[in-house]
Scaffold this motif. Sequence first.
Motif, PDB file in Angstrom:
ATOM      1  N   ILE B  93       0.853  -1.155  -0.022  1.00 45.64           N
ATOM      2  CA  ILE B  93       0.172   0.069  -0.147  1.00 45.64           C
ATOM      3  C   ILE B  93       0.877   1.170   0.060  1.00 45.64           C
ATOM      4  O   ILE B  93       1.653   1.416   0.652  1.00 45.64           O
ATOM      5  CB  ILE B  93      -1.008  -0.223   1.359  1.00 45.64           C
ATOM      6  CG1 ILE B  93      -1.791  -1.199   1.058  1.00 45.64           C
ATOM      7  CG2 ILE B  93      -1.669   1.446   1.405  1.00 45.64           C
ATOM      8  CD1 ILE B  93      -2.445  -1.780   2.103  1.00 45.64           C
ATOM      9  N   VAL B  95       0.796   5.107   0.695  1.00 47.91           N
ATOM     10  CA  VAL B  95       0.109   5.934   1.301  1.00 47.91           C
ATOM     11  C   VAL B  95       0.590   7.293   0.757  1.00 47.91           C
ATOM     12  O   VAL B  95       1.946   7.650   1.034  1.00 47.91           O
ATOM     13  CB  VAL B  95       0.239   5.825   2.989  1.00 47.91           C
ATOM     14  CG1 VAL B  95      -0.542   7.049   3.338  1.00 47.91           C
ATOM     15  CG2 VAL B  95      -0.256   4.656   3.264  1.00 47.91           C
ATOM     16  N   HIS B  96      -0.211   8.036   0.025  1.00 48.94           N
ATOM     17  CA  HIS B  96      -0.028   9.565  -0.368  1.00 48.94           C
ATOM     18  C   HIS B  96      -0.103  10.448   0.479  1.00 48.94           C
ATOM     19  O   HIS B  96      -1.095  10.592   1.342  1.00 48.94           O
ATOM     20  CB  HIS B  96      -0.655   9.793  -1.868  1.00 48.94           C
ATOM     21  CG  HIS B  96      -0.006   9.029  -2.816  1.00 48.94           C
ATOM     22  ND1 HIS B  96       0.727   9.513  -3.769  1.00 48.94           N
ATOM     23  CD2 HIS B  96      -0.216   7.601  -3.027  1.00 48.94           C
ATOM     24  CE1 HIS B  96       0.957   8.333  -4.763  1.00 48.94           C
ATOM     25  NE2 HIS B  96       0.461   7.369  -4.079  1.00 48.94           N
ATOM     26  N   PRO B  97       0.763  11.507   0.719  1.00 52.18           N
ATOM     27  CA  PRO B  97       0.275  12.587   1.590  1.00 52.18           C
ATOM     28  C   PRO B  97      -0.823  13.677   1.147  1.00 52.18           C
ATOM     29  O   PRO B  97      -0.539  14.881   1.234  1.00 52.18           O
ATOM     30  CB  PRO B  97       1.572  13.228   1.851  1.00 52.18           C
ATOM     31  CG  PRO B  97       2.138  13.203   0.568  1.00 52.18           C
ATOM     32  CD  PRO B  97       1.826  11.884  -0.067  1.00 52.18           C
ATOM     33  N   CYS B  98      -2.047  13.212   1.049  1.00 51.83           N
ATOM     34  CA  CYS B  98      -3.224  14.237   0.761  1.00 51.83           C
ATOM     35  C   CYS B  98      -4.528  13.516   1.171  1.00 51.83           C
ATOM     36  O   CYS B  98      -4.553  12.352   1.745  1.00 51.83           O
ATOM     37  CB  CYS B  98      -3.245  14.253  -0.847  1.00 51.83           C
ATOM     38  SG  CYS B  98      -3.615  12.760  -1.686  1.00 51.83           S
ATOM     39  N   LEU B  99      -5.315  14.605   1.660  1.00 44.86           N
ATOM     40  CA  LEU B  99      -6.622  14.168   2.104  1.00 44.86           C
ATOM     41  C   LEU B  99      -7.627  14.309   1.003  1.00 44.86           C
ATOM     42  O   LEU B  99      -7.563  15.328   0.213  1.00 44.86           O
ATOM     43  CB  LEU B  99      -7.096  15.337   3.108  1.00 44.86           C
ATOM     44  CG  LEU B  99      -6.207  15.218   4.423  1.00 44.86           C
ATOM     45  CD1 LEU B  99      -6.516  16.412   5.570  1.00 44.86           C
ATOM     46  CD2 LEU B  99      -6.279  13.824   5.300  1.00 44.86           C
ATOM     47  N   LEU B 117       3.239  -6.071   9.372  1.00 46.52           N
ATOM     48  CA  LEU B 117       4.005  -5.267   8.692  1.00 46.52           C
ATOM     49  C   LEU B 117       5.486  -5.777   8.331  1.00 46.52           C
ATOM     50  O   LEU B 117       6.337  -5.863   9.383  1.00 46.52           O
ATOM     51  CB  LEU B 117       4.186  -3.567   9.494  1.00 46.52           C
ATOM     52  CG  LEU B 117       4.563  -2.546   8.638  1.00 46.52           C
ATOM     53  CD1 LEU B 117       3.924  -2.103   7.399  1.00 46.52           C
ATOM     54  CD2 LEU B 117       4.785  -1.631   9.561  1.00 46.52           C
ATOM     55  N   THR B 120       8.769  -1.129   5.174  1.00 45.48           N
ATOM     56  CA  THR B 120       8.074   0.192   4.940  1.00 45.48           C
ATOM     57  C   THR B 120       9.393   0.945   4.101  1.00 45.48           C
ATOM     58  O   THR B 120      10.599   0.837   4.283  1.00 45.48           O
ATOM     59  CB  THR B 120       7.614   0.796   6.204  1.00 45.48           C
ATOM     60  OG1 THR B 120       8.976   1.421   6.946  1.00 45.48           O
ATOM     61  CG2 THR B 120       6.807   0.213   7.067  1.00 45.48           C
ATOM     62  N   ARG B 122      10.121   4.942   2.742  1.00 45.24           N
ATOM     63  CA  ARG B 122       9.660   6.458   2.315  1.00 45.24           C
ATOM     64  C   ARG B 122      10.283   7.024   0.976  1.00 45.24           C
ATOM     65  O   ARG B 122      11.464   6.679   0.791  1.00 45.24           O
ATOM     66  CB  ARG B 122      10.174   7.425   3.458  1.00 45.24           C
ATOM     67  CG  ARG B 122       9.749   8.815   3.405  1.00 45.24           C
ATOM     68  CD  ARG B 122      10.675   9.700   4.255  1.00 45.24           C
ATOM     69  NE  ARG B 122      10.206  11.148   4.206  1.00 45.24           N
ATOM     70  CZ  ARG B 122       9.990  12.043   5.061  1.00 45.24           C
ATOM     71  NH1 ARG B 122       9.994  11.541   6.353  1.00 45.24           N
ATOM     72  NH2 ARG B 122       9.554  13.390   4.685  1.00 45.24           N
ATOM     73  N   GLY B 126       7.191  12.141  -0.182  1.00 43.69           N
ATOM     74  CA  GLY B 126       6.502  11.891   0.940  1.00 43.69           C
ATOM     75  C   GLY B 126       5.419  10.902   0.744  1.00 43.69           C
ATOM     76  O   GLY B 126       4.543  10.701   1.733  1.00 43.69           O
ATOM     77  N   VAL B 127       5.482   9.845  -0.044  1.00 47.73           N
ATOM     78  CA  VAL B 127       4.600   8.582  -0.304  1.00 47.73           C
ATOM     79  C   VAL B 127       5.359   7.590   0.611  1.00 47.73           C
ATOM     80  O   VAL B 127       6.643   7.684   0.701  1.00 47.73           O
ATOM     81  CB  VAL B 127       4.720   8.233  -1.582  1.00 47.73           C
ATOM     82  CG1 VAL B 127       3.947   6.853  -1.585  1.00 47.73           C
ATOM     83  CG2 VAL B 127       3.784   9.142  -2.515  1.00 47.73           C
ATOM     84  N   VAL B 128       4.666   6.719   1.373  1.00 43.53           N
ATOM     85  CA  VAL B 128       5.095   5.584   2.134  1.00 43.53           C
ATOM     86  C   VAL B 128       4.624   4.443   1.922  1.00 43.53           C
ATOM     87  O   VAL B 128       3.559   4.240   1.671  1.00 43.53           O
ATOM     88  CB  VAL B 128       4.894   5.966   3.565  1.00 43.53           C
ATOM     89  CG1 VAL B 128       5.351   4.834   4.672  1.00 43.53           C
ATOM     90  CG2 VAL B 128       5.388   7.317   4.196  1.00 43.53           C
ATOM     91  N   LEU B 130       3.679   0.825   2.764  1.00 43.82           N
ATOM     92  CA  LEU B 130       3.542  -0.212   3.669  1.00 43.82           C
ATOM     93  C   LEU B 130       3.132  -1.522   3.272  1.00 43.82           C
ATOM     94  O   LEU B 130       2.386  -2.005   2.176  1.00 43.82           O
ATOM     95  CB  LEU B 130       2.343   0.158   4.559  1.00 43.82           C
ATOM     96  CG  LEU B 130       2.052   1.740   5.132  1.00 43.82           C
ATOM     97  CD1 LEU B 130       0.738   1.810   5.615  1.00 43.82           C
ATOM     98  CD2 LEU B 130       3.054   1.926   6.021  1.00 43.82           C
ATOM     99  N   TYR B 132       2.686  -5.324   3.766  1.00 45.71           N
ATOM    100  CA  TYR B 132       2.241  -6.238   4.739  1.00 45.71           C
ATOM    101  C   TYR B 132       2.102  -7.647   4.132  1.00 45.71           C
ATOM    102  O   TYR B 132       1.792  -7.806   2.842  1.00 45.71           O
ATOM    103  CB  TYR B 132       0.701  -5.828   5.261  1.00 45.71           C
ATOM    104  CG  TYR B 132       0.412  -4.784   5.786  1.00 45.71           C
ATOM    105  CD1 TYR B 132       0.406  -4.499   6.975  1.00 45.71           C
ATOM    106  CD2 TYR B 132       0.313  -3.456   5.018  1.00 45.71           C
ATOM    107  CE1 TYR B 132       0.555  -3.351   7.623  1.00 45.71           C
ATOM    108  CE2 TYR B 132       0.011  -2.360   5.587  1.00 45.71           C
ATOM    109  CZ  TYR B 132      -0.061  -2.298   7.091  1.00 45.71           C
ATOM    110  OH  TYR B 132      -0.043  -1.091   7.796  1.00 45.71           O
TER     111      TYR B 132
END
Lengths: 194, 138
Positions: B93, B95-99, B117, B120, B122, B126-128, B130, B132
């Motif tokens: 996954i 995860v992008h830094p936006c809402l 997990l 990870t 970075r 700014g995308v992380v 993950l 699993y």
Amino acid sequence: VKLTTINHISLDGCIEDEQGRFDWTDPSAELFTFITDLVRSVGTYLYGRRQYEAMAVWETDPALAAASALTAEFATVWQGADKVVYSTTLERTSTTNTRLERRFDPDAVRDMKASATGDLTIAGPNLAAHAFDAGLVDECHLFVHPVVVGRGKPALSLDAQARLELLDQRPFDNVMYLRYRVPTRRAGEHRENA
Amino acid sequence: VTWELMADYWPTAAGDPDAAPAEREFGPIWTDKPKHLFSRTRREAGWNTTIHRDVDRALIDDLRAQPGGDMVLGGPDLAATFAGLDLIDEYRIYVHPCLLGDGHRAFRSLTAGRLALSETQRFENGVVLLHYRRADQP
């Protein structure tokens, strides 16, 4: 002084499942210590009623603090901070240093921020959404747990969109810590679409 | 939908002067790899693609038994179907830094078992990542 949110979330962004359960958020000892250190800078908690009632046990239930050195330290830190509870129904609060407000007034929170000496943390998805929409939130701390809850309650149900800046990230065993900065905007300015 | 999104762009990427080097490299990788499209309506598909009408456990077990690399699954609804059949070994996954407010949910109807997990990473934007694995597998 910053206004922050601190949330334990599932992989699909929920703070609890459909039945209101969040037992999967139990932290390891290492994570518990990290969270206690994280909230040491918090001078004031802003709570919705349900979040307040869930947290008040840290003062009202001595057995919780007595469980371990970790819980004792967290209880001491939590009790030392001021609390503001936003609720239209709550009759009275059960903890010290606690004020009850009937409605969330963004301007009052802005004033609180301007005069505060410690950080503010806002908890509760509806309350946090108000703070986001008013442009009051500076940072989000997320602890992403390795569970998928499906139709649960989202940590953030927002109308607004925003680009964030990743400030920090760190795994704690199976839990991922993500810290984001929310870009500032002038009062009344509509949040720019990302 | 995911297949069409991919097929609309990647076959042209290698010859697109505006594409980034990484995109020009990814284009032929996507077009050449064997692909399986699950669709009830689509009758034909290019770019080394086999069409299936339904997700069939025996078919996936068969594909899994064949030599070759790992298989990657795309599309939230298809992922939910695969998860329901307990066919997913790992989740990656980003995860992008936006809402986004209300959007399409990656896990709308997907229920995963216990996950661990395992990695990870970075990225500079700014995308992380993950990564699993199933908690019940080493």
